[in-house]
Scaffold this motif. Structure first.
Motif, PDB file in Angstrom:
ATOM      1  N   GLY A  54       0.777  -1.169  -0.011  1.00 34.96           N
ATOM      2  CA  GLY A  54       0.148   0.006  -0.017  1.00 34.96           C
ATOM      3  C   GLY A  54       0.901   1.380  -0.106  1.00 34.96           C
ATOM      4  O   GLY A  54       0.210   2.225   0.297  1.00 34.96           O
TER       5      GLY A  54
ATOM      6  N   GLY B 164       2.565   4.362  -1.022  1.00 31.69           N
ATOM      7  CA  GLY B 164       2.273   5.403  -2.228  1.00 31.69           C
ATOM      8  C   GLY B 164       3.295   5.656  -3.210  1.00 31.69           C
ATOM      9  O   GLY B 164       4.718   5.497  -2.825  1.00 31.69           O
TER      10      GLY B 164
ATOM     11  N   GLY C  92       0.943   8.842  -6.117  1.00 33.53           N
ATOM     12  CA  GLY C  92      -0.613   8.505  -5.568  1.00 33.53           C
ATOM     13  C   GLY C  92      -0.811   7.318  -5.071  1.00 33.53           C
ATOM     14  O   GLY C  92       0.054   6.536  -4.690  1.00 33.53           O
ATOM     15  N   PRO C  93      -2.129   7.084  -4.427  1.00 34.71           N
ATOM     16  CA  PRO C  93      -2.233   6.050  -3.325  1.00 34.71           C
ATOM     17  C   PRO C  93      -2.263   4.623  -4.390  1.00 34.71           C
ATOM     18  O   PRO C  93      -2.865   4.468  -5.434  1.00 34.71           O
ATOM     19  N   HIS C  94      -1.910   3.474  -3.632  1.00 34.89           N
ATOM     20  CA  HIS C  94      -2.149   2.062  -4.425  1.00 34.89           C
ATOM     21  C   HIS C  94      -2.425   1.041  -3.715  1.00 34.89           C
ATOM     22  O   HIS C  94      -2.512   1.405  -2.474  1.00 34.89           O
ATOM     23  N   GLY C  95      -2.620   0.001  -3.969  1.00 35.82           N
ATOM     24  CA  GLY C  95      -2.934  -1.297  -3.274  1.00 35.82           C
ATOM     25  C   GLY C  95      -1.913  -2.001  -2.553  1.00 35.82           C
ATOM     26  O   GLY C  95      -0.725  -1.581  -2.748  1.00 35.82           O
TER      27      GLY C  95
ATOM     28  N   SER D 222       1.628  -2.508  -4.074  1.00 38.91           N
ATOM     29  CA  SER D 222       2.669  -1.524  -4.161  1.00 38.91           C
ATOM     30  C   SER D 222       3.714  -1.771  -2.896  1.00 38.91           C
ATOM     31  O   SER D 222       3.160  -1.399  -1.855  1.00 38.91           O
TER      32      SER D 222
ATOM     33  N   THR E 242       6.187  -2.594  -7.874  1.00 36.17           N
ATOM     34  CA  THR E 242       4.939  -3.141  -8.025  1.00 36.17           C
ATOM     35  C   THR E 242       5.271  -4.457  -7.978  1.00 36.17           C
ATOM     36  O   THR E 242       5.619  -5.024  -8.859  1.00 36.17           O
TER      37      THR E 242
ATOM     38  N   ASP F 284      -1.366   5.285   3.360  1.00 35.53           N
ATOM     39  CA  ASP F 284      -1.818   6.058   2.248  1.00 35.53           C
ATOM     40  C   ASP F 284      -2.480   5.252   1.133  1.00 35.53           C
ATOM     41  O   ASP F 284      -3.074   5.883   0.635  1.00 35.53           O
ATOM     42  N   THR F 285      -2.345   4.035   1.408  1.00 33.39           N
ATOM     43  CA  THR F 285      -3.400   3.052   0.449  1.00 33.39           C
ATOM     44  C   THR F 285      -4.844   3.313   0.710  1.00 33.39           C
ATOM     45  O   THR F 285      -5.666   2.921  -0.220  1.00 33.39           O
TER      46      THR F 285
ATOM     47  N   ALA G 230      -6.696   4.533  -2.358  1.00 36.93           N
ATOM     48  CA  ALA G 230      -6.605   3.935  -3.708  1.00 36.93           C
ATOM     49  C   ALA G 230      -8.094   3.501  -4.337  1.00 36.93           C
ATOM     50  O   ALA G 230      -8.927   3.259  -3.469  1.00 36.93           O
TER      51      ALA G 230
ATOM     52  N   GLY H  90      -8.224   0.221  -1.457  1.00 36.36           N
ATOM     53  CA  GLY H  90      -6.919   0.030  -1.022  1.00 36.36           C
ATOM     54  C   GLY H  90      -6.686  -1.535  -0.377  1.00 36.36           C
ATOM     55  O   GLY H  90      -7.433  -2.382  -0.556  1.00 36.36           O
TER      56      GLY H  90
END
Length: 357
Positions: A196, A198, A201-204, A207, A234, A253-254, A257, A261
C-alpha cells in the motif's frame, strides 16, 4: 562533518565580495548572495527540508503540490505543522516550473528538487533567478550524499548549525535502531512485507518499497529487497502469495486507492486470505511513509514501530506514538502524530482487525 563540508568543492567563497559559490545536487556550480532572505521551492522534497532546517519564515513561493492541504486528511507532517505554506505564492504546477510566476515574487534563490542540470539551467535562463538543485538522498543507503545535500542547503540558507543538527539526529536514530537489532540468522526471521506504499498517488497491496527504512535498518526478512532495488516497486500478486509473509505492514496512504486499498483487498480477496499473516491476524498499520516524496521523519518513526513488532524485547522501552512526536517535534517543530493518526483512519501503530474495516 568537517570532511563532508570540504568534499567535492561543496561550498566555497564566491568570486565577488558578498557572494558564495556552492556545488548543488546536480553538480552545478552556483554563485549566490551570502545573505539569502527569501526562498522559493519547486518540488515538495525541497519544501519538506526547508521545514527540517527551520527556515519556513524564508519561504515565499512553492509549487502546486504544496498549495493544497486538508487538515482532516493530510498525511505530510511538514504540512500539518506548517499549513501556512499553502498561502504562499505559486511558482509552478506539478508538471512544470513557471518562470513568470517566479518573477512576480523574485526570491533570492529557488531550490529545485532534481538532479537534472539541464532542467535547472533552463529554469535559470527563463527566470534569471539563481536555481539550486536539491535532492533528498536516502539517509540510510546514501547517508554521505544526504549529508552533503543538507549541508549545501544549510549553507545557502545560513543554517549550517541546524543542518549539522539534522544530520547528527538522523545518524543517532540510525545507530540506535541498528544497535537494538538482535543477531538472528535471516532464515530464522519471519517473512515480512509492506504494501500500500504511495507512489505518485495511492495504491493497493502490490505497491511496496524495497528500501523501506524500517526493514533495512532492522535487517528484516523482506523478500522484495532481493528482486527490486528501486525506491518503489509493484509486486505481482502471485509473488506475494509465493512469499506468504508472516507479518504484514500496511501503509495507510493506501486508503485513497481505487477500491479502498490494501486493507480491503486483504479482507475481500479469497487468495489473500490464505496468507499466513492474514490467518494469524499479524497485520499492522503505519502512517504514510511516502506522500509527495518520502516523509523521512515518518520513515524513522515507522522503523521504531516495526522494531516493537519484530523484536519486542529489544524495543520494550519504545512507545511508537511518543517516539513519532519526538521526531516530528525536532524535524518540523510540532508534535503532529495525533492529527496524522486521525487523518489516516485512527489505525496507525496497532494491529488491524480486518473485520472492522
Amino acid at each position: 562533518m568537517l570532511a563532508l563540508c570540504m568534499c567535492a568543492g561543496c561550498v566555497a567563497n564566491g568570486t565577488e565580495s558578498g557572494t558564495i559559490m556552492i556545488t548543488d545536487s546536480a553538480g552545478r556550480e552556483v554563485i549566490l548572495p551570502d545573505n539569502i532572505t527569501t526562498v522559493g521551492t519547486y518540488g515538495s522534497a525541497s519544501t519538506r527540508f526547508i521545514t527540517y532546517l527551520d527556515a519556513v519564515d524564508m519561504l515565499v513561493g512553492v509549487s502546486s503540490n504544496d498549495k493544497t492541504v486538508d487538515v482532516d486528511t493530510e498525511g505530510r507532517p511538514y504540512m500539518l505543522a506548517h499549513p501556512e505554506i499553502v498561502d504562499l505564492a505559486l511558482i509552478g504546477t506539478a508538471d512544470s516550473f513557471d518562470a513568470e510566476l517566479a518573477l512576480t515574487i523574485n526570491p533570492d534563490v529557488i531550490f529545485l528538487t532534481t538532479e537534472d542540470a539541464a532542467a535547472a539551467n533552463e529554469a535559470y535562463e527563463k527566470a534569471g533567478i539563481p536555481i539550486v538543485c536539491f535532492y533528498p538522498y536516502d539517509p540510510v543507503t546514501q547517508f554521505d550524499k544526504f549529508s552533503q545535500s543538507i549541508l549545501m542547503m544549510g549553507k545557502v540558507l545560513g543554517k549550517e548549525d541546524r543542518a549539522n543538527e539534522v544530520i547528527e539526529y538522523f545518524a543517532g536514530i540510525k545507530a540506535d535502531l541498528i544497535a537494538r537489532t538482535p543477531d538472528i540468522p535471516q532464515d530464522e526471521k519471519p517473512v515480512v512485507y509492506i504494501g500500500g506504499v504511495g507512489n505518485r498517488g495511492p495504491h493497493g497491496l502490490q505497491s511496496t518499497k524495497p528500501e523501506f527504512i524500517g526493514f533495512t535498518l532492522l535487517s528484516a526478512n523482506q523478500k522484495a529487497a532481493g528482486i527490486a532495488s528501486n525506491d518503489a516497486a509493484t509486486i505481482a500478486k502471485e509473488k506475494i502469495l509465493e512469499w506468504n509473509p508472516e507479518i504484514l505492514f500496511i501503509d495507510l496512504d493506501t486508503s485513497g486507492a481505487a477500491g479502498g486499498g490494501a486493507l480491503l483487498e486483504l479482507k475481500n480477496d479469497p487468495s489473500y486470505q490464505e496468507l499466513a499473516a492474514v490467518k494469524t491476524g499479524n497485520i499492522y498499520a503505519i502512517p504514510p511513509d511516502t506522500r509527495s516524496w518520502t516523509n523521512y521523519g515518518t520513515s524513522f518513526a515507522n522503523a521504531y514501530f516495526v522494531g516493537t513488532v519484530l523484536y519486542p524485547e529489544q524495543f520494550k522501552d519504545i512507545d511508537a506514538k511518543l517516539k513519532a512526536d519526538e521526531i516530528y517535534t525536532f524535524l518540523v517543530g510540532d508534535p503532529v502524530f495525533n492529527q496524522l493518526y486521525k487523518n489516516t483512519g485512527s489505525l496507525a501503530y496497532q494491529k488491524v482487525d480486518l473485520s472492522t474495516i
